[in-house]
Design an enzyme around this catalytic site. Structure first.
Site: not given
Length: 516
Positions: A22-23, A25, A27, A42, A140
């Site tokens: 994702g934005g 990093g 997982v 993560k 978020d």
């Protein structure tokens, strides 16, 4: 960073399968070799623009935020097990959550049954209630960060990640296509100032609940810029105009959550929960997503007993008050040593321990005769430690009680007094008491300017904070005027490339775009 399956990090966590990116990093599913269990790992990308000194500060911030997040204990939040750094990238080791992402659920059941939408949102409210009580803001909240498990429970992912990634020297300002958070679920005050509070999370929850029920985002558009702009300027469409079977009560709740002015939103996540709970009835099955719970289901067994205990506690006989903890007997030297130890712990980010030491020292100090100044110093350290630990309610009580005594002892223009007043004001901001905060800030700014001059760094910070607060309260014109006057002074004192100057310039640019 590049890691491969089979890599062992932290001397115990073996990476098994890459789950996604994702934005922030990527997982991985991992395996804890010490405790013989699967975990989630993560990785969080470091900020590329940071200097080596700033990287070190960023790592300290990451660990500090990870500690705060790890204190969040709730069945709806994955447990944080460990934190570390590998080749410049930070990583969190967490409970592995398996289930169905809510954005995928929306796609598969477009739209979701009303009862399920209410059930999902109510569970998120339960998580937000405990998080906001600890002054932990998600920042978020969106469908991607919510998981529906097979038993119907919801997990909220990525608490604290945005705060961990904030620049260490200045809060980031969100710009089109940049910054932290996700625009399509972001209230205007967060997009303008780069800062969020509990009411910002409630706005994002309103966006999520609308999407659960309508099958599309509140202002969904093929043009991202247009969608973002509509969060500033347009009222949201009433849900019943898109889906007539939505109850009026839920439609009104979503409209209140999506209010442009934070003061017009519900007072708390707990209030939203209470308004949603009556709609969590007759939930239909979601084939392929949820499964029938075993009977008896251990989790529900536990919850049912706890609920009966709570009911008994409400109607049962009074519980005898427990005896207060004995006051420890400490000497003046012990108190001085405790003060130094607490300062070391606070600098290391171990704020809970620092607070415990200072609480004990204050109790012991009040029993000593002739040590008033030392006790006041300890109380000041305790108030500031609670503030740093985000216990804003307790910190505000401390500052309200301490400041008259501290002012009498040191004088109104003493740096320690001004610093405590500043933290007192920021506590009010964090608690959403905007009008009180603005009044306190104006009075403090006048005193700071009289004491150290209008171009002192603290005076500049107060002017910036006041402008941000005005912007969050919806006074965009007032904030713009304030910032236009502030920016030349920031350039003159701090320089044009200073992060604080850039922050003010970006904030002013955001407000200027709104007036175009």
């Amino acid at each position: 960073m590049i890691v491969d399956a089979g890599t062992v990090i932290g001397d115990r966590y073996e990476l098994v399968t890459r789950l996604g990116e994702g934005g922030y990093g990527e997982v991985w599913k991992g395996f804890d070799q010490s405790l013989d269990r699967h975990v989630a790992v993560k990785f969080v990308r470091p900020e590329k623009f940071l200097t080596p000194e700033e990287r070190k500060e960023a790592e300290q911030r990451f660990r500090r935020e990870a500690r705060v997040t790890a204190r969040l204990r709730h069945p709806g939040v994955p447990v944080v097990y460990d934190v570390g750094t590998l080749n410049g990238s930070h990583f969190l080791v967490m409970e592995l959550v398996e289930g169905y992402r809510i954005d995928h659920l929306i796609d598969a059941h477009n739209p979701l049954p009303v009862a399920w939408a209410a059930a999902i949102a109510a569970q998120v409210c339960a998580v937000l209630t405990v998080a906001h009580a600890q002054s932990l803001i998600h920042r978020d909240l969106k469908p991607v960060n919510l998981i529906l498990c097979a038993d119907g429970t919801v997990k909220v992912l990525d608490f604290g990640i945005v705060a961990m990634l904030d620049a260490p020297s200045a809060t980031k300002i969100t710009r089109a296509g940049h910054g932290v958070g996700t625009y399509f679920y972001m209230p205007s005050e967060q997009a303008i100032t780069g800062k969020a509070d509990a009411r910002s999370d409630l706005y994002a929850l309103g966006c999520v609940l609308h999407e659960l029920l309508a099958g599309e985002r509140v202002f969904q558009s093929a043009i991202a810029q247009a969608e973002m702009a509509r969060h500033y300027s347009e009222p949201p469409p009433p849900l019943r105009s898109l889906r007539p079977d939505v109850p009026t009560g839920i439609e009104q709740l979503v409209l209140s959550l999506l209010a442009k002015n934070p003061a017009d939103r519900p007072a708390s996540a707990a209030e939203v929960y209470e308004r949603l709970l009556p709609h969590v009835v007759a939930l239909p099955p979601l084939p392929g997503t949820t499964v029938v719970a075993p009977f008896p289901d251990p989790g529900r067994m536990y919850a049912a007993v706890v609920e009966r205990i709570a009911e008994t506690a409400l109607v049962g006989p009074p519980v005898p008050a427990s005896s207060p903890a004995p006051t420890p007997r400490l000497s003046k030297g012990d108190l001085v040593a405790a003060k130094g130890r607490a300062e070391e712990l606070a600098l290391a980010g171990r704020l809970s321990q620092a607070v415990e030491i200072l609480e004990e020292a204050v109790r012991a100090g009040e029993a000593l005769v002739g040590e008033r100044q030392l006790v006041i110093a300890l109380r000041m350290d305790l108030a500031n430690a609670r503030f740093a630990a985000r216990d804003y309610v307790a910190a505000l009580d401390d500052f309200d009680e301490l400041l008259p005594v501290l002012t009498e002892m040191l004088g109104a223009d003493h740096q320690a007094v001004l610093g405590c007043r500043y933290n007192q004001t920021l506590s009010l901001v964090a608690l959403g008491r905007d009008e009180d905060a603005l009044d306190k800030m104006a009075a403090l700014l006048a005193d700071v300017q009289a004491a150290v001059g209008e171009h002192d760094v603290l005076a500049l910070e107060l002017r910036r904070e006041a402008a941000e607060l005005m912007a969050r309260m919806g006074d965009h014109q007032g904030a713009r005027a304030y910032l236009h006057a502030l920016l030349p002074d920031m350039v003159a004192v701090l320089g044009t490339d200073n992060p604080e100057t850039e922050h003010v310039r970006a904030l002013l640019g955001n407000l200027d775009r709104l007036s175009d």
